[in-house]
Each structure stands twice: as structure tokens, then as C-alpha cells.
Design an enzyme around this catalytic site. Structure first.
Site, PDB file in Angstrom:
ATOM      1  N   LYS A  53       0.837  -1.206   0.000  1.00 22.94           N
ATOM      2  CA  LYS A  53       0.000   0.000   0.000  1.00 22.94           C
ATOM      3  C   LYS A  53       0.871   1.256   0.000  1.00 22.94           C
ATOM      4  O   LYS A  53       0.552   2.232  -0.686  1.00 22.94           O
ATOM      5  CB  LYS A  53      -0.941  -0.018   1.212  1.00 22.94           C
ATOM      6  CG  LYS A  53      -2.096  -1.004   1.001  1.00 22.94           C
ATOM      7  CD  LYS A  53      -2.832  -1.380   2.275  1.00 22.94           C
ATOM      8  CE  LYS A  53      -3.780  -2.544   1.969  1.00 22.94           C
ATOM      9  NZ  LYS A  53      -4.391  -3.132   3.150  1.00 22.94           N
ATOM     10  N   GLN A  97      -5.034  -2.523   9.427  1.00 23.29           N
ATOM     11  CA  GLN A  97      -4.830  -3.805   8.747  1.00 23.29           C
ATOM     12  C   GLN A  97      -5.460  -4.937   9.564  1.00 23.29           C
ATOM     13  O   GLN A  97      -5.203  -5.069  10.767  1.00 23.29           O
ATOM     14  CB  GLN A  97      -3.329  -4.062   8.529  1.00 23.29           C
ATOM     15  CG  GLN A  97      -2.998  -5.316   7.751  1.00 23.29           C
ATOM     16  CD  GLN A  97      -3.440  -5.261   6.289  1.00 23.29           C
ATOM     17  OE1 GLN A  97      -3.559  -4.197   5.699  1.00 23.29           O
ATOM     18  NE2 GLN A  97      -3.690  -6.412   5.698  1.00 23.29           N
ATOM     19  N   ASP A 120     -10.952   2.413   3.967  1.00 25.66           N
ATOM     20  CA  ASP A 120     -11.500   1.105   3.577  1.00 25.66           C
ATOM     21  C   ASP A 120     -13.002   1.161   3.280  1.00 25.66           C
ATOM     22  O   ASP A 120     -13.555   0.228   2.700  1.00 25.66           O
ATOM     23  CB  ASP A 120     -11.324   0.097   4.727  1.00 25.66           C
ATOM     24  CG  ASP A 120     -10.026  -0.682   4.633  1.00 25.66           C
ATOM     25  OD1 ASP A 120      -9.542  -0.897   3.509  1.00 25.66           O
ATOM     26  OD2 ASP A 120      -9.519  -1.095   5.692  1.00 25.66           O
TER      27      ASP A 120
HETATM   28  N1  LIG Z   1      -8.156  -3.149   6.673  1.00 27.39           N
HETATM   29  C1  LIG Z   1      -7.922  -4.028   5.698  1.00 27.39           C
HETATM   30  N2  LIG Z   1      -8.224  -3.675   4.443  1.00 27.39           N
HETATM   31  C2  LIG Z   1      -7.978  -4.558   3.413  1.00 27.39           C
HETATM   32  O1  LIG Z   1      -8.272  -4.225   2.239  1.00 27.39           O
HETATM   33  C3  LIG Z   1      -7.402  -5.828   3.715  1.00 27.39           C
HETATM   34  C4  LIG Z   1      -7.106  -6.125   5.056  1.00 27.39           C
HETATM   35  N3  LIG Z   1      -7.383  -5.218   6.018  1.00 27.39           N
HETATM   36  N4  LIG Z   1      -6.563  -7.328   5.388  1.00 27.39           N
HETATM   37  C5  LIG Z   1      -6.197  -8.295   4.384  1.00 27.39           C
HETATM   38  C6  LIG Z   1      -7.050  -8.167   3.130  1.00 27.39           C
HETATM   39  C7  LIG Z   1      -6.429  -8.796   1.895  1.00 27.39           C
HETATM   40  N5  LIG Z   1      -6.270  -7.723   0.943  1.00 27.39           N
HETATM   41  C8  LIG Z   1      -5.605  -7.846  -0.280  1.00 27.39           C
HETATM   42  C9  LIG Z   1      -5.232  -6.763  -1.028  1.00 27.39           C
HETATM   43  C10 LIG Z   1      -4.504  -6.894  -2.200  1.00 27.39           C
HETATM   44  C11 LIG Z   1      -4.119  -8.127  -2.651  1.00 27.39           C
HETATM   45  C12 LIG Z   1      -3.287  -8.237  -3.872  1.00 27.39           C
HETATM   46  O2  LIG Z   1      -2.931  -7.241  -4.494  1.00 27.39           O
HETATM   47  N6  LIG Z   1      -2.925  -9.460  -4.292  1.00 27.39           N
HETATM   48  C13 LIG Z   1      -2.126  -9.682  -5.481  1.00 27.39           C
HETATM   49  C14 LIG Z   1      -0.979 -10.644  -5.181  1.00 27.39           C
HETATM   50  C15 LIG Z   1      -1.367 -11.888  -4.457  1.00 27.39           C
HETATM   51  C16 LIG Z   1      -0.194 -12.791  -4.037  1.00 27.39           C
HETATM   52  O3  LIG Z   1       0.479 -13.346  -4.939  1.00 27.39           O
HETATM   53  O4  LIG Z   1       0.055 -12.940  -2.820  1.00 27.39           O
HETATM   54  C17 LIG Z   1      -3.019 -10.217  -6.584  1.00 27.39           C
HETATM   55  O5  LIG Z   1      -4.155 -10.602  -6.309  1.00 27.39           O
HETATM   56  O6  LIG Z   1      -2.576 -10.237  -7.730  1.00 27.39           O
HETATM   57  C18 LIG Z   1      -4.508  -9.233  -1.932  1.00 27.39           C
HETATM   58  C19 LIG Z   1      -5.242  -9.096  -0.773  1.00 27.39           C
HETATM   59  C20 LIG Z   1      -6.681  -6.563   1.502  1.00 27.39           C
HETATM   60  N7  LIG Z   1      -7.134  -6.757   2.738  1.00 27.39           N
END
Ligand SMILES: Nc1nc(=O)c2c([nH]1)NC[C@@H]1CN(c3ccc(C(=O)N[C@@H](CCC(=O)O)C(=O)O)cc3)C=[N+]21
Length: 293
Positions: A53, A97, A120
Site C-alpha cells: 500500500k 490492517q 477502507d
Molecule cells: N483493513 C484491511 N483492508 C484490506 O483491504 C485488507 C485487510 N485489512 N486485510 C487483508 C485483506 C487482503 N487484501 C488484499 C489486497 C490486495 C491483494 C493483492 O494485491 N494481491 C495480489 C498478489 C497476491 C499474491 O500473490 O500474494 C493479486 O491478487 O494479484 C490481496 C489481498 C486486503 N485486505
């Protein structure tokens, strides 16, 4: 059918380029948006997301504010960090987070976030606004993942008006809020929310023009459940060890066979994840634009 790919990574890059211009326009007015993150503990996955982020922010010119607390942080320590972010004028929006360590009252923490800084879009006040504002413009932050899913489809000219959308999973970040966005008059989809208590999941999914799979169950969407030409959005995240490399990798909810029947397919990884991150930036820029007037 050979599914066309809804490339979340490429679409997120386009959105980031658009946001960079809006950040530059804000800078000309003397306003710098700043994203805060509150991270508790040393889970490598959470740390990786939070670092990502801040990297995104640097790319578009958003300032970064970090509150990193040790795993032993108490409820009071975390609440004090939330208050600091609420009061910090450099922080125009922030996220806590998730998940927080065991023993922490997460809802209490989330409700302490200033709704005008809720990057968020998951504060009860902002979710409530989403419930109440069916037709009029929404001027509060929207939940990032649902917003990203809809934006990904609309930017590929997928028409959602009157379409039957079946959502798998009733989670707070995706399943529950996405129906509120899809059923707004400006989108006008018809939504069915399914969960572990749903009878005849197969029958419901088979009717769907669009399937949003956010159950977090590997391959729950199988080929025989999917209508030919459906749009498949793979949101669920499970982890497994790749036998070839021995490394942990992300696996989605949509089986390889189901993919073959789709007209459009949003892969996982490479689809909704990057869009979620882009929408977080969009929320931060919009919050700064609103407070700049
Ligand atoms: N307050 C809060 N807000 C969130 O938005 C939040 C959170 N907590 N806790 C965890 C989850 C999970 N999450 C993701 C965001 C981006 C990818 C992302 O960009 N993933 C890549 C790479 C995945 C990889 O290879 O590990 C993709 O999908 O291509 C994944 C998961 C946001 N979250």
C-alpha cells in the site's frame, strides 16, 4: 469458449495513472493526500500487504504515515494509535490492517475510526450511508474490494443492468457490501447472496450471468455449475504449497474447468487484489478532494 481476461493488474495501473493527475491537481492547490496504515504484529503476509500500500502511494504521489505496533500491543495501545491517526492533519485517510491479534475487540477499534478518514469504507457510518443512499450520489468512501470488482467489469464494458449476479460468501469486506453497490439504481443488477446455509447453490449459480466467488474455498465453483458465457470473478483466497517450487501460493474459488465456460474471467492473483489496492488510493484521493472543497 475462450474466456477474455479481466486484467486487474493492467486496469489498476490505468487507474493509478489517472489518480496521479488528480494528486498533481491537489498539489497545485497546496493539498497532499496522506494514507495512514495501522499494523499490529509481525505477520509476514500483513506486512507484505501494508508495504504494498505504501509503495502504491509513492507511485501516485500520496504521502505515507505508518503506525506499526508490536504483537503484544494492548487494546488501549491500539486505540491510542487510532486516535493519533484521527488527529494527524497529514493523514487524510487510513486503514487498520486486519486481522488484529486474538483478544483484541476489532469492532470497537473499527468504530473509533473517524468516518471521514475511513479509507477502507468499512466504518458502520459509511456502510450505513451505502444502505441509505440508493439513488443519489454517494460522497463517502466505498468498500474497496466491491468497488474494485464493479469498476473492473464496467471498464471492460460489461453491462450489469438487469443481470443476475450470484455472490458466494457473506464476508464483511466483499459478500455483504457488494450487493448494496450492485443494486443501486445506476447499476441495476439483481443480486443473490449465498453462504454455507444456502440450499441448491448449484441451481442458483447456474442461472447467474455474473458469479462473484468470495467464499475462500478452493475450486468451489465447478464447470457443471456455470452457465456458458458467464462472467466469473475469482475473489476467494486460499493458500497452498506449490509442489513444483515448495513455495506458498494463492489459489482462488474458481476451478480450471469453470474458467473454460466463461466469457470473461478475473484471475486470482492478478484480478481483484490489484483493483482493491487501486480503490484504496481512489478513496484517499477523493477524501482529500472533498476536504479541499
Ligand atoms: N483493513 C484491511 N483492508 C484490506 O483491504 C485488507 C485487510 N485489512 N486485510 C487483508 C485483506 C487482503 N487484501 C488484499 C489486497 C490486495 C491483494 C493483492 O494485491 N494481491 C495480489 C498478489 C497476491 C499474491 O500473490 O500474494 C493479486 O491478487 O494479484 C490481496 C489481498 C486486503 N485486505
Amino acid at each position: 469458449m475462450n474466456a477474455q481476461i479481466l486484467d486487474g493488474k493492467a486496469t489498476a495501473a490505468t487507474i493509478k495513472a489517472e489518480l496521479s493527475e488528480r494528486v498533481a491537481a491537489l498539489a497545485a492547490q497546496g493539498v497532499t493526500p496522506g494514507l495512514g496504515t495501522l499494523l499490529v504484529g509481525d505477520d509476514p503476509g500483513s506486512r507484505w500487504y501494508v508495504n504494498g500500500k505504501h509503495k502504491d502511494c509513492a507511485e501516485v504521489g500520496i504521502a505515507s504515515i505508518r503506525e506499526d505496533l508490536p504483537a503484544e500491543a494492548t487494546q488501549e495501545d491500539i486505540e491510542a494509535a487510532v486516535r493519533r491517526l484521527n488527529e494527524d492533519p497529514a493523514c487524510t485517510g487510513y486503514i487498520v490492517q486486519l486481522p488484529l491479534p486474538k483478544g483484541i475487540d476489532t469492532n470497537r477499534i473499527l468504530e473509533l475510526i473517524d468516518p471521514d478518514k475511513d479509507a477502507d469504507g468499512l466504518h458502520p457510518t459509511n456502510l450505513g450511508r451505502l444502505v441509505l443512499r440508493v439513488n443519489e450520489e454517494i460522497t463517502s468512501p466505498l468498500p474497496c474490494t466491491p468497488r474494485g470488482i464493479i469498476d473492473l467489469m464496467l471498464r471492460h464494458d460489461i453491462d450489469l443492468k438487469g443481470k443476475e449476479v450470484v455472490v458466494l460468501g457473506r464476508g464483511v469486506t466483499v459478500g455483504r457490501p457488494i450487493g448494496l453497490l450492485l443494486t443501486r439504481r445506476s447499476v441495476n443488477a439483481t443480486v443473490t447472496l449465498t453462504h454455507t446455509g444456502t440450499r441448491d447453490l448449484e441451481g442458483l449459480v447456474r442461472r447467474a450471468d455474473v458469479v462473484v466467488a468470495a467464499a475462500g474455498v478452493k475450486d468451489i465453483v465447478t464447470a457443471d455449475m456455470v452457465k456458458d458465457g458467464a462472467v466469473l470473478i475469482d475473489v476467494g483466497v486460499s493458500r497452498e504449497t506449490d509442489p513444483a517450487t515448495g513455495k506458498s501460493k494463492v489459489v482462488g474459488d474458481v476451478s480450471a474447468g469453470a474458467r473454460e465456460k466463461a466469457s470473461w474471467y478475473s484471475p486470482n492473483p492478478g484480478g481483484v487484489g490489484p483493483m482493491t489496492r487501486a480503490m484504496l488510493l481512489a478513496n484517499v484521493v477523493e477524501m482529500a478532494e472533498r476536504s479541499a472543497g
